[in-house]
Design a protein around this motif. Sequence first.
Motif, PDB file in Angstrom:
ATOM      1  N   GLU A  29       0.856  -1.181   0.000  1.00  0.00           N
ATOM      2  CA  GLU A  29       0.000   0.000   0.000  1.00  0.00           C
ATOM      3  C   GLU A  29       0.894   1.233   0.000  1.00  0.00           C
ATOM      4  O   GLU A  29       1.980   1.228   0.581  1.00  0.00           O
ATOM      5  CB  GLU A  29      -0.878   0.005   1.249  1.00  0.00           C
ATOM      6  N   CYS A  30       0.458   2.302  -0.648  1.00  0.00           N
ATOM      7  CA  CYS A  30       1.288   3.496  -0.689  1.00  0.00           C
ATOM      8  C   CYS A  30       0.433   4.743  -0.801  1.00  0.00           C
ATOM      9  O   CYS A  30      -0.689   4.708  -1.294  1.00  0.00           O
ATOM     10  CB  CYS A  30       2.285   3.435  -1.846  1.00  0.00           C
ATOM     11  N   ARG A  31       0.995   5.835  -0.303  1.00  0.00           N
ATOM     12  CA  ARG A  31       0.293   7.110  -0.371  1.00  0.00           C
ATOM     13  C   ARG A  31       1.312   8.229  -0.523  1.00  0.00           C
ATOM     14  O   ARG A  31       2.455   8.112  -0.081  1.00  0.00           O
ATOM     15  CB  ARG A  31      -0.575   7.349   0.860  1.00  0.00           C
ATOM     16  N   VAL A  32       0.881   9.311  -1.170  1.00  0.00           N
ATOM     17  CA  VAL A  32       1.739  10.469  -1.401  1.00  0.00           C
ATOM     18  C   VAL A  32       1.519  11.483  -0.283  1.00  0.00           C
ATOM     19  O   VAL A  32       0.378  11.835   0.030  1.00  0.00           O
ATOM     20  CB  VAL A  32       1.441  11.105  -2.772  1.00  0.00           C
ATOM     21  N   LEU A  33       2.626  11.948   0.322  1.00  0.00           N
ATOM     22  CA  LEU A  33       2.560  12.901   1.431  1.00  0.00           C
ATOM     23  C   LEU A  33       2.934  14.306   0.966  1.00  0.00           C
ATOM     24  O   LEU A  33       3.596  14.490  -0.057  1.00  0.00           O
ATOM     25  CB  LEU A  33       3.516  12.482   2.546  1.00  0.00           C
ATOM     26  N   GLU A  34       2.542  15.296   1.741  1.00  0.00           N
ATOM     27  CA  GLU A  34       3.045  16.647   1.553  1.00  0.00           C
ATOM     28  C   GLU A  34       4.528  16.682   1.939  1.00  0.00           C
ATOM     29  O   GLU A  34       4.993  15.879   2.738  1.00  0.00           O
ATOM     30  CB  GLU A  34       2.256  17.635   2.420  1.00  0.00           C
ATOM     31  N   GLY A  35       5.260  17.655   1.360  1.00  0.00           N
ATOM     32  CA  GLY A  35       6.708  17.686   1.529  1.00  0.00           C
ATOM     33  C   GLY A  35       7.178  17.727   2.970  1.00  0.00           C
ATOM     34  O   GLY A  35       8.016  16.919   3.394  1.00  0.00           O
ATOM     35  N   ALA A  36       6.662  18.661   3.769  1.00  0.00           N
ATOM     36  CA  ALA A  36       7.110  18.794   5.156  1.00  0.00           C
ATOM     37  C   ALA A  36       6.708  17.567   5.976  1.00  0.00           C
ATOM     38  O   ALA A  36       7.472  17.114   6.847  1.00  0.00           O
ATOM     39  CB  ALA A  36       6.539  20.064   5.783  1.00  0.00           C
ATOM     40  N   THR A  37       5.531  17.025   5.702  1.00  0.00           N
ATOM     41  CA  THR A  37       5.079  15.815   6.402  1.00  0.00           C
ATOM     42  C   THR A  37       5.984  14.642   6.073  1.00  0.00           C
ATOM     43  O   THR A  37       6.346  13.839   6.945  1.00  0.00           O
ATOM     44  CB  THR A  37       3.626  15.491   6.009  1.00  0.00           C
ATOM     45  N   TRP A  38       6.375  14.547   4.806  1.00  0.00           N
ATOM     46  CA  TRP A  38       7.287  13.487   4.364  1.00  0.00           C
ATOM     47  C   TRP A  38       8.621  13.581   5.088  1.00  0.00           C
ATOM     48  O   TRP A  38       9.119  12.587   5.623  1.00  0.00           O
ATOM     49  CB  TRP A  38       7.482  13.594   2.860  1.00  0.00           C
ATOM     50  N   ASP A  39       9.219  14.756   5.113  1.00  0.00           N
ATOM     51  CA  ASP A  39      10.537  14.905   5.735  1.00  0.00           C
ATOM     52  C   ASP A  39      10.516  14.506   7.203  1.00  0.00           C
ATOM     53  O   ASP A  39      11.449  13.873   7.711  1.00  0.00           O
ATOM     54  CB  ASP A  39      11.034  16.344   5.596  1.00  0.00           C
ATOM     55  N   ARG A  40       9.451  14.864   7.892  1.00  0.00           N
ATOM     56  CA  ARG A  40       9.359  14.481   9.302  1.00  0.00           C
ATOM     57  C   ARG A  40       9.132  12.972   9.439  1.00  0.00           C
ATOM     58  O   ARG A  40       9.708  12.331  10.324  1.00  0.00           O
ATOM     59  CB  ARG A  40       8.238  15.249   9.996  1.00  0.00           C
ATOM     60  N   ALA A  41       8.330  12.399   8.542  1.00  0.00           N
ATOM     61  CA  ALA A  41       8.000  10.973   8.636  1.00  0.00           C
ATOM     62  C   ALA A  41       9.211  10.081   8.393  1.00  0.00           C
ATOM     63  O   ALA A  41       9.376   9.052   9.052  1.00  0.00           O
ATOM     64  CB  ALA A  41       6.891  10.629   7.641  1.00  0.00           C
ATOM     65  N   VAL A  42      10.091  10.465   7.456  1.00  0.00           N
ATOM     66  CA  VAL A  42      11.183   9.563   7.074  1.00  0.00           C
ATOM     67  C   VAL A  42      12.497   9.893   7.766  1.00  0.00           C
ATOM     68  O   VAL A  42      13.480   9.167   7.572  1.00  0.00           O
ATOM     69  CB  VAL A  42      11.393   9.575   5.540  1.00  0.00           C
ATOM     70  N   SER A  43      12.550  10.936   8.577  1.00  0.00           N
ATOM     71  CA  SER A  43      13.814  11.334   9.193  1.00  0.00           C
ATOM     72  C   SER A  43      14.389  10.262  10.113  1.00  0.00           C
ATOM     73  O   SER A  43      15.610  10.204  10.309  1.00  0.00           O
ATOM     74  CB  SER A  43      13.631  12.640   9.978  1.00  0.00           C
ATOM     75  N   ALA A  44      13.542   9.414  10.669  1.00  0.00           N
ATOM     76  CA  ALA A  44      14.019   8.354  11.556  1.00  0.00           C
ATOM     77  C   ALA A  44      14.205   7.016  10.834  1.00  0.00           C
ATOM     78  O   ALA A  44      14.560   6.021  11.464  1.00  0.00           O
ATOM     79  CB  ALA A  44      13.052   8.168  12.723  1.00  0.00           C
ATOM     80  N   PHE A  45      13.997   6.980   9.514  1.00  0.00           N
ATOM     81  CA  PHE A  45      14.162   5.733   8.761  1.00  0.00           C
ATOM     82  C   PHE A  45      15.647   5.390   8.661  1.00  0.00           C
ATOM     83  O   PHE A  45      16.498   6.257   8.459  1.00  0.00           O
ATOM     84  CB  PHE A  45      13.588   5.864   7.360  1.00  0.00           C
ATOM     85  N   ASP A  46      15.961   4.108   8.747  1.00  0.00           N
ATOM     86  CA  ASP A  46      17.356   3.681   8.667  1.00  0.00           C
ATOM     87  C   ASP A  46      17.980   4.024   7.318  1.00  0.00           C
ATOM     88  O   ASP A  46      19.163   4.355   7.237  1.00  0.00           O
ATOM     89  CB  ASP A  46      17.461   2.167   8.902  1.00  0.00           C
ATOM     90  N   GLY A  47      17.211   3.939   6.244  1.00  0.00           N
ATOM     91  CA  GLY A  47      17.774   4.127   4.911  1.00  0.00           C
ATOM     92  C   GLY A  47      17.706   5.529   4.360  1.00  0.00           C
ATOM     93  O   GLY A  47      18.062   5.750   3.201  1.00  0.00           O
ATOM     94  N   VAL A  48      17.278   6.499   5.155  1.00  0.00           N
ATOM     95  CA  VAL A  48      17.089   7.860   4.638  1.00  0.00           C
ATOM     96  C   VAL A  48      18.426   8.484   4.225  1.00  0.00           C
ATOM     97  O   VAL A  48      19.473   8.203   4.810  1.00  0.00           O
ATOM     98  CB  VAL A  48      16.372   8.750   5.676  1.00  0.00           C
ATOM     99  N   CYS A  49      18.398   9.309   3.190  1.00  0.00           N
ATOM    100  CA  CYS A  49      19.572  10.054   2.758  1.00  0.00           C
ATOM    101  C   CYS A  49      19.114  11.427   2.283  1.00  0.00           C
ATOM    102  O   CYS A  49      17.910  11.663   2.095  1.00  0.00           O
ATOM    103  CB  CYS A  49      20.321   9.323   1.637  1.00  0.00           C
ATOM    104  N   GLN A  50      20.052  12.337   2.074  1.00  0.00           N
ATOM    105  CA  GLN A  50      19.668  13.706   1.733  1.00  0.00           C
ATOM    106  C   GLN A  50      18.925  13.786   0.408  1.00  0.00           C
ATOM    107  O   GLN A  50      18.027  14.628   0.225  1.00  0.00           O
ATOM    108  CB  GLN A  50      20.892  14.633   1.717  1.00  0.00           C
ATOM    109  N   GLU A  51      19.251  12.933  -0.555  1.00  0.00           N
ATOM    110  CA  GLU A  51      18.585  12.970  -1.853  1.00  0.00           C
ATOM    111  C   GLU A  51      17.110  12.594  -1.745  1.00  0.00           C
ATOM    112  O   GLU A  51      16.334  12.865  -2.665  1.00  0.00           O
ATOM    113  CB  GLU A  51      19.281  12.030  -2.840  1.00  0.00           C
ATOM    114  N   GLN A  52      16.728  11.965  -0.650  1.00  0.00           N
ATOM    115  CA  GLN A  52      15.342  11.556  -0.457  1.00  0.00           C
ATOM    116  C   GLN A  52      14.572  12.519   0.436  1.00  0.00           C
ATOM    117  O   GLN A  52      13.444  12.225   0.840  1.00  0.00           O
ATOM    118  CB  GLN A  52      15.296  10.144   0.115  1.00  0.00           C
ATOM    119  N   LEU A  53      15.156  13.663   0.749  1.00  0.00           N
ATOM    120  CA  LEU A  53      14.453  14.689   1.519  1.00  0.00           C
ATOM    121  C   LEU A  53      13.790  15.693   0.576  1.00  0.00           C
ATOM    122  O   LEU A  53      14.410  16.182  -0.369  1.00  0.00           O
ATOM    123  CB  LEU A  53      15.412  15.433   2.436  1.00  0.00           C
ATOM    124  N   TYR A  54      12.554  16.033   0.860  1.00  0.00           N
ATOM    125  CA  TYR A  54      11.846  17.041   0.066  1.00  0.00           C
ATOM    126  C   TYR A  54      12.541  18.393   0.185  1.00  0.00           C
ATOM    127  O   TYR A  54      12.678  19.125  -0.806  1.00  0.00           O
ATOM    128  CB  TYR A  54      10.402  17.132   0.539  1.00  0.00           C
TER     129      TYR A  54
END
Length: 387
Positions: A29-54
């Motif tokens: 399942e997947c959904r599209v987030l708003e930019g600021a919501t996305w950045d906060r949601a994925v900041s604690a993900f193990d695989g996050v990197c700067q290229e994946q920040l809005y």
Amino acid sequence: MSLTSHTPAMTTPASAAASASRANTPLLECRVLEGATWDRAVSAFDGVCQEQLYAYASLRWPGVQLEPVLFSDGDNTVGGALMMLQRLPMGVATVALVKWGPFLARAEDGDSALMGRMIDTLVAEYAQKRSMMVSIMPHAEAGEGNGMAEMLAARGFKPGVGVKFPMRYVVDVSLDDEARLAAFSQKWRYNLRKAMKAGLEFTVGSPGDIGRFMALYQAMSERKLFPDYSGIDTLEGLMAMPDGTARPELFFVSRGDKTIAGAAIFSAGKTACYLYGATDDAALDLRAGYLLHWHIIRWLRDNSRAALYDLGGTDGFAGLHQFKSGMVGDAGHISPLPPTMNFASHLPAYVAGTAAYKAREILTRSRDGVLAARLELQKRFRRGARA
């Protein structure tokens, strides 16, 4: 031509799921987030990197449509992918690009099956349902092969254009001080010990120190006259990210009251990344860069979740290769970035997307050649004026 915003709600209909599933494995399942919501949601993900920040991509690639896609498996959020949608001239096709993604929320979930389901879900949505060419740029990985590139190839993705200087230098930051020192090359250790005796001070900065860093960077740029494709103009936006997000860290080395070296480091997730650095004239003789990175490695080990520190590439500079390879030493890896991997369900999208990438490569190399020649003339003029 950018090739690196409309954001519809994403759904995966049963027909798409059935056609894209592999070995009876359901799509996510997947959904599209708003930019600021996305950045906060994925900041604690193990695989996050700067290229994946809005906050990064929206500044680095203006004009490209961004769709931050969050993946779920039932009630569990399992990963994400910041999709960069580039509509080609005359509307002939659209390329859906993922840089260093998709990525997992938790590294312990990192079996190939879950990553494969994220890829299959993207293919179902963007390639099959929306007739785009899907392009994925994998990370560099330790070892002779690249698991992500191999997984994509097994799903029908074809290798496309790669970067000019693909080697990436990755340091293991999990070691204690004694083991880390032993892992450096002999010359790197020698230069570090010289720096330790030079009366230099290392400090951790705050978001308010962005002006201090930018002043150092600007002075370095004016002095060195080098072609700068780093995206330094994204840093102020990144440093303005709120607490609780993947905001970078600033680090400095000073001699007395004078700042002589600084670095901006992306420190979220399991892999930290060197973003930008700057030095004063005095830094080279004092070996300030060695002291700076020694303390950054120790800070990452003690204050972040990072196990690895990605130093990036060298852009072909022999001095950078010597510095970074000596820092990697015997604990880490030096490995190539694979080429971008491309997939399209519809031939027109694949042909148009492949042609666009090739045209961009030709234009970029022509631009780089012209800029390098211009900077060399400026350097010669400056040397002549001094003489």
